[in-house]
Design an enzyme around this catalytic site. Structure first.
Site, PDB file in Angstrom:
ATOM      1  N   ASP A  83       0.866  -1.174   0.000  1.00 29.28           N
ATOM      2  CA  ASP A  83       0.000   0.000   0.000  1.00 29.28           C
ATOM      3  C   ASP A  83       0.902   1.223   0.000  1.00 29.28           C
ATOM      4  O   ASP A  83       1.584   1.495   0.987  1.00 29.28           O
ATOM      5  CB  ASP A  83      -0.880  -0.033   1.258  1.00 29.28           C
ATOM      6  CG  ASP A  83      -1.787   1.175   1.405  1.00 29.28           C
ATOM      7  OD1 ASP A  83      -1.643   2.154   0.637  1.00 29.28           O
ATOM      8  OD2 ASP A  83      -2.634   1.145   2.314  1.00 29.28           O
ATOM      9  N   ILE A  84       0.940   1.943  -1.091  1.00 29.31           N
ATOM     10  CA  ILE A  84       1.858   3.070  -1.209  1.00 29.31           C
ATOM     11  C   ILE A  84       1.616   4.137  -0.139  1.00 29.31           C
ATOM     12  O   ILE A  84       2.527   4.846   0.244  1.00 29.31           O
ATOM     13  CB  ILE A  84       1.850   3.666  -2.633  1.00 29.31           C
ATOM     14  CG1 ILE A  84       3.117   4.502  -2.838  1.00 29.31           C
ATOM     15  CG2 ILE A  84       0.578   4.464  -2.898  1.00 29.31           C
ATOM     16  CD1 ILE A  84       3.516   4.680  -4.259  1.00 29.31           C
ATOM     17  N   ASP A 116      -4.699   8.150  -6.351  1.00 32.13           N
ATOM     18  CA  ASP A 116      -4.854   9.580  -6.070  1.00 32.13           C
ATOM     19  C   ASP A 116      -5.767   9.803  -4.864  1.00 32.13           C
ATOM     20  O   ASP A 116      -5.408  10.519  -3.918  1.00 32.13           O
ATOM     21  CB  ASP A 116      -5.413  10.269  -7.312  1.00 32.13           C
ATOM     22  CG  ASP A 116      -5.348  11.786  -7.270  1.00 32.13           C
ATOM     23  OD1 ASP A 116      -4.652  12.351  -6.395  1.00 32.13           O
ATOM     24  OD2 ASP A 116      -5.983  12.413  -8.137  1.00 32.13           O
TER      25      ASP A 116
END
Length: 175
Positions: free
Chosen positions: A10-11, A34
């Site tokens: 999970d960025i 985003d």
């Protein structure tokens, strides 16, 4: 190669100094990566993005990370896939390159990228991104670490296969 890696995660939980946001041109949040980055960073990110005046496809802008572990967010709008005949590859390469140059300019040592322009055919997107990243790392000392953070193991498999096809046993091993 110890300066580049591909992982699943999970960025928004990244511990890199900077993460990349696959943004839209308004930089005011959206869906997917985003929306997740904006939600995790908190409303301060949106406030700062409102002062930036947007960002054209293929370019990048830097903000603070606010509530993220990452100190910075590099925002870059990726191209919309239109069949491959509308300069999408050039624009996609420009996204990665613009983020890497911005990181270098600000002395950022580690950058985590999501898969930018996921509507793109995955192998083609990975090929464009990997060529751009590997060329940059070969020619520049900063950033010291670049990772591709894939949301699924299936995406990571495509990226790893593409990396192995193009870069196994090549100059990337010397980085």
């Amino acid at each position: 190669m110890n300066r580049f890696s591909i992982l699943v995660g999970d960025i928004t939980q990244s511990d890199a100094e900077a993460i990349v946001n696959a943004a839209n041109e308004s930089l005011l949040g959206g869906s997917g990566v985003d929306g997740a980055i904006h939600a995790a960073a908190g409303p301060e990110l949106l406030e700062e993005c409102r002062t930036l005046g947007g960002c054209p496809t293929g370019q990048a802008k830097l903000t603070r990370g606010y509530r993220l572990k990452a100190r910075y967010v590099l925002h870059t709008p990726g191209p919309v896939w239109q069949g491959g005949q509308s300069g999408e590859a050039v624009q996609l390469a420009s996204c990665y390159r613009a983020c890497l140059y911005l990181a270098k300019e600000h002395g950022i040592e580690s950058v985590d990228f999501p898969c930018i322009s996921t509507g793109y055919p995955a192998t083609q997107a990975a090929t464009v991104a990997l060529r751009t990243i590997m060329d940059f790392l070969y020619e520049n000392e900063t950033p010291r670490s670049v990772r591709i953070v894939c949301h699924t193991e299936g995406a990571a498999k495509v990226w790893r296969q593409t990396y192995n096809f193009w870069y196994a046993g090549s100059k990337a091993d010397r980085l």
